[in-house]
Scaffold this active site. Structure first.
Site, PDB file in Angstrom:
ATOM      1  N   ASP A  12      -9.336  -7.089  -3.302  1.00 19.16           N
ATOM      2  CA  ASP A  12      -8.311  -6.806  -2.273  1.00 19.16           C
ATOM      3  C   ASP A  12      -8.917  -6.310  -0.972  1.00 19.16           C
ATOM      4  OD1 ASP A  12      -6.326  -7.320  -4.228  1.00 19.16           O
ATOM      5  OD2 ASP A  12      -6.528  -5.283  -4.966  1.00 19.16           O
ATOM      6  N   HIS A  40      -4.831 -13.650  -2.785  1.00 15.07           N
ATOM      7  CA  HIS A  40      -5.260 -13.453  -1.400  1.00 15.07           C
ATOM      8  C   HIS A  40      -4.028 -13.517  -0.534  1.00 15.07           C
ATOM      9  CE1 HIS A  40      -9.393 -13.919  -2.243  1.00 15.07           C
ATOM     10  NE2 HIS A  40      -9.355 -15.192  -2.502  1.00 15.07           N
TER      11      HIS A  40
HETATM   12  P1  GDP Z   1      -8.124 -10.315  -0.876  1.00 16.38           P
HETATM   13  O1  GDP Z   1      -7.739 -10.585  -2.277  1.00 16.38           O
HETATM   14  O2  GDP Z   1      -9.503  -9.775  -0.747  1.00 16.38           O
HETATM   15  O3  GDP Z   1      -7.858 -11.472   0.025  1.00 16.38           O
HETATM   16  O4  GDP Z   1      -7.205  -9.128  -0.335  1.00 16.38           O
HETATM   17  P2  GDP Z   1      -5.613  -9.012  -0.353  1.00 16.38           P
HETATM   18  O5  GDP Z   1      -5.023 -10.118   0.385  1.00 16.38           O
HETATM   19  O6  GDP Z   1      -5.122  -8.748  -1.705  1.00 16.38           O
HETATM   20  O7  GDP Z   1      -5.440  -7.606   0.412  1.00 16.38           O
HETATM   21  C1  GDP Z   1      -5.764  -7.421   1.699  1.00 16.38           C
HETATM   22  C2  GDP Z   1      -4.516  -6.964   2.448  1.00 16.38           C
HETATM   23  O8  GDP Z   1      -4.896  -6.489   3.706  1.00 16.38           O
HETATM   24  C3  GDP Z   1      -3.510  -8.063   2.716  1.00 16.38           C
HETATM   25  O9  GDP Z   1      -2.228  -7.513   2.715  1.00 16.38           O
HETATM   26  C4  GDP Z   1      -3.895  -8.547   4.123  1.00 16.38           C
HETATM   27  O10 GDP Z   1      -2.821  -9.149   4.818  1.00 16.38           O
HETATM   28  C5  GDP Z   1      -4.290  -7.270   4.745  1.00 16.38           C
HETATM   29  N1  GDP Z   1      -5.285  -7.311   5.799  1.00 16.38           N
HETATM   30  C6  GDP Z   1      -6.426  -8.023   5.892  1.00 16.38           C
HETATM   31  N2  GDP Z   1      -7.133  -7.654   6.981  1.00 16.38           N
HETATM   32  C7  GDP Z   1      -6.410  -6.677   7.573  1.00 16.38           C
HETATM   33  C8  GDP Z   1      -6.624  -5.847   8.726  1.00 16.38           C
HETATM   34  O11 GDP Z   1      -7.626  -5.922   9.409  1.00 16.38           O
HETATM   35  N3  GDP Z   1      -5.664  -4.912   9.007  1.00 16.38           N
HETATM   36  C9  GDP Z   1      -4.541  -4.765   8.267  1.00 16.38           C
HETATM   37  N4  GDP Z   1      -3.665  -3.830   8.614  1.00 16.38           N
HETATM   38  N5  GDP Z   1      -4.330  -5.503   7.165  1.00 16.38           N
HETATM   39  C10 GDP Z   1      -5.248  -6.437   6.830  1.00 16.38           C
END
Ligand code: GDP
Length: 424
Positions: A12, A40
């Site tokens: 995440d 994701h």
């Molecule tokens: P992944 O499995 O590694 O892709 O991660 P997830 O999607 O589960 O979790 C990452 C969360 O952080 C998601 O809700 C994204 O939309 C959000 N996100 C990613 N980059 C940023 C950022 O720079 N700032 C904010 N506020 N949210 C972010």
């Protein structure tokens, strides 16, 4: 050029956004491990999507999206996901490895029944069938996609398989048995559904490497959930490391030239297991959880609240080292904008000694975080479009972490949208 985007921590970290962003210049995006157990989150012109099995390149019509041989391939989950993205008007190219193995209904049931049986000793599984799936794979009793197309042999195999599975269902879990003929019918439907996409994806990728195509390997979860190097047994059942991408995609390891480890500006984790830098004050944790990510720190797959903590330089240095990171992307820096001071965990104290190298699970449970406090920037940084324009305290925070983890932080993300990225 082959590039991997992987998680430096517990998953995440925001890999989906970074993959989606990097996909602009990719020809192929590959999923090489895991299954539909994590998600994701991608936010773009089509909407907000939680992808579980489909590679993050699906929003770019020129990209071939590969489900590699290393994936726990749940056809049912794929079907649901495909109808969701199709409904949003997304058209994409998909290639499914003929050597990928099928995650079946009994894997999901076993996962669910076993967590029930373990009760308070449970692993915190997402109950997507991943552990039973990989158990079958390595016990050599799984079914590869190519086997769907030899019906007679498949029927015989299923008959023998379910004799054994049903003993477990009946006597260990006291649950209804499975009729192998029903499974056979379902698999025949699956075979037809996926037929247009099935191919030798390893050959496809090796040919693409020779042609100099840009290939993006998309990791799921992160180093600390790796079966071998993570917080065993609170790990996932496949390797989450970039090194495994060579196996799970079927390409030579030396072709992976760039390894981007993604880390969040704070820590978050789902499931059970030790988490040294976890914020124990419930109010403080809830505030960060509510402000985290784009919609709070709640699982993309399960919706369950994620555990949150201070940035952990010990875990992240280890996470980057095991990934072989050539660069780091730090996401969610904007989330910390509400804080006047920000704690960073820089050591683990255990029996009076401070360790700066990651420990094994049993020691992690006993370790206490040693924290440093940095000054916060305490103002909104979303909308800032160049790294230089960040407040000095935000840059100092990134500099401090970069020095601690020993890998260049080449990108900082200050919002969930694709364009919210600052290059250093
Ligand atoms: P992944 O499995 O590694 O892709 O991660 P997830 O999607 O589960 O979790 C990452 C969360 O952080 C998601 O809700 C994204 O939309 C959000 N996100 C990613 N980059 C940023 C950022 O720079 N700032 C904010 N506020 N949210 C972010």
């Amino acid at each position: 050029m082959v590039k991997a985007i992987v998680g430096a921590n517990w998953g995440d970290e925001g890999k989906g956004k970074i993959t989606d962003m990097c996909a602009d210049s990719a020809d192929i995006v590959v999923r090489f491990q895991g299954g539909a157990n994590a998600g994701h989150t991608i936010i773009n012109q089509y909407g907000r999507f939680a992808l579980h099995l489909l590679p993050s390149g699906i929003f770019h019509s020129h990209i071939i999206n590969v489900i590699g041989n290393g994936v726990a391939f749940d056809v049912n989950a794929l079907k649901n996901e495909m109808s969701e993205v199709n409904a949003a008007g997304v058209k994409f190219n998909l290639a499914i490895s003929n050597r990928a193995q099928l995650l079946l209904q009994h894997h999901i049931l076993l996962d669910t029944y076993e967590e029930e049986r373990l009760a308070d000793r449970k692993f915190g599984s997402t109950k997507s069938g991943i552990a039973p799936f990989y158990s079958d794979k390595y016990a050599k009793t799984g079914i590869q996609v190519r086997e769907l197309y030899d019906r007679a042999q498949l029927k015989d195999k299923l008959k023998a398989m379910y004799e054994k599975i049903n003993i477990q269902f009946k006597y260990l879990y006291h649950k209804p048995e499975i009729d192998y003929l029903e499974v056979f019918e379902t698999l025949n439907d699956y075979a037809e559904f996926i037929r247009p996409y099935v191919t030798d994806t390893s050959k496809l990728l090796r040919d693409a490497v020779k042609e100099g195509k840009n290939i993006l390997l998309e990791g799921q979860l992160g180093t600390l959930k790796d079966t071998d190097h993570g917080i065993y047994p609170y790990v996932t059942s496949s390797s989450t490391l970039a090194g495994y991408a060579a196996v799970g995609a079927g390409i030579p390891p030396y072709e992976i030239k760039d390894i981007i480890a993604v880390t969040k500006a704070y820590s978050s984790a789902v499931g059970e297991g030790p988490f040294v830098s976890e914020i124990t004050d419930e109010e403080e944790a809830e505030e960060l959880r509510r402000r985290g990510g784009d919609k709070g720190e709640y699982g993309a797959k399960t919706g369950r609240p994620r555990r949150v903590g201070y940035f952990d330089t010990v875990a992240t240095r280890y996470g980057c080292a095991l990934q072989g990171a050539t660069e780091v992307c730090m996401t969610c820096l904007d989330v910390l904008s509400y804080l006047e001071t920000i704690k960073v965990c820089t050591g683990y104290e255990l029996d009076g000694t401070v360790y700066t190298d990651f420990l094994t699970t049993s020691d992690l449970y006993k370790a206490k975080p040693v924290c440093t406090e940095l000054k916060g920037w305490n103002c909104d940084i979303r909308g800032i479009d160049s790294y230089d324009k960040l407040p000095a305290e935000a840059k100092a925070y990134v500099d401090f972490i970069e020095k601690e983890i020993g890998v260049h932080i080449s990108m900082v993300s200050n919002g969930p949208k694709r364009e919210e990225i600052l290059y250093r």
